[in-house]
Design a protein around this motif. Structure first.
Motif, short mmCIF file in Angstrom:
data_model
loop_
_atom_site.label_atom_id
_atom_site.label_comp_id
_atom_site.label_asym_id
_atom_site.label_seq_id
_atom_site.Cartn_x
_atom_site.Cartn_y
_atom_site.Cartn_z
N CYS A 39 0.99 -1.20 0.09
CA CYS A 39 -0.09 -0.02 0.00
C CYS A 39 0.93 1.23 -0.06
N CYS A 42 -0.10 3.11 3.75
CA CYS A 42 -0.11 2.56 5.08
C CYS A 42 1.10 1.39 4.85
N SER A 44 1.02 -1.58 4.17
CA SER A 44 0.73 -3.05 4.17
C SER A 44 0.57 -3.62 2.97
N CYS A 60 -4.18 -0.22 -0.19
CA CYS A 60 -4.94 -1.45 0.34
C CYS A 60 -6.45 -1.14 0.45
N CYS A 63 -7.17 1.87 3.01
CA CYS A 63 -6.88 3.18 2.64
C CYS A 63 -7.78 3.61 1.14
ZN ZN Z 1 -3.22 0.91 3.12
#
Ligand code: ZN
Length: 88
Positions: A39, A42, A44, A60, A63
């Protein structure tokens, strides 16, 4: 209530133009390039299934939802703004 044929046509033209603007705005915001593995916001991991389903995915699901909410708020604001506000 009759507003005259010229007035009705003008309204329809305005509606068409508004729809075209909206489509162009959405198209210009489509993700470009390869899907990211992580992502952008963030960091991830983005599931492979999501990367397949969303070409050029940048973030992701969590988000993306935040971004969509921001986008909806911005669109509502921008609709009342002038054309110049789109020239960023
Ligand atoms: Zn994210």
């Amino acid at each position: 209530m009759a507003t005259g044929w010229a007035g009705d046509g003008a309204v329809q033209d305005q509606i068409d133009a508004t729809i075209k603007d909206a489509i162009q705005r959405v198209r210009s915001q489509l993700p470009q390039g390869p899907s990211l593995s992580h992502c952008e916001d963030c960091d991830s991991p983005i599931p492979e299934a999501r990367r397949q389903a969303v070409p050029g995915v940048r973030c992701c699901v969590a988000c993306q939802e935040l971004r969509d909410q921001d986008q909806a708020a911005f669109s509502g604001y921008n609709r009342r703004g002038s054309k110049d506000s789109q020239l960023r």
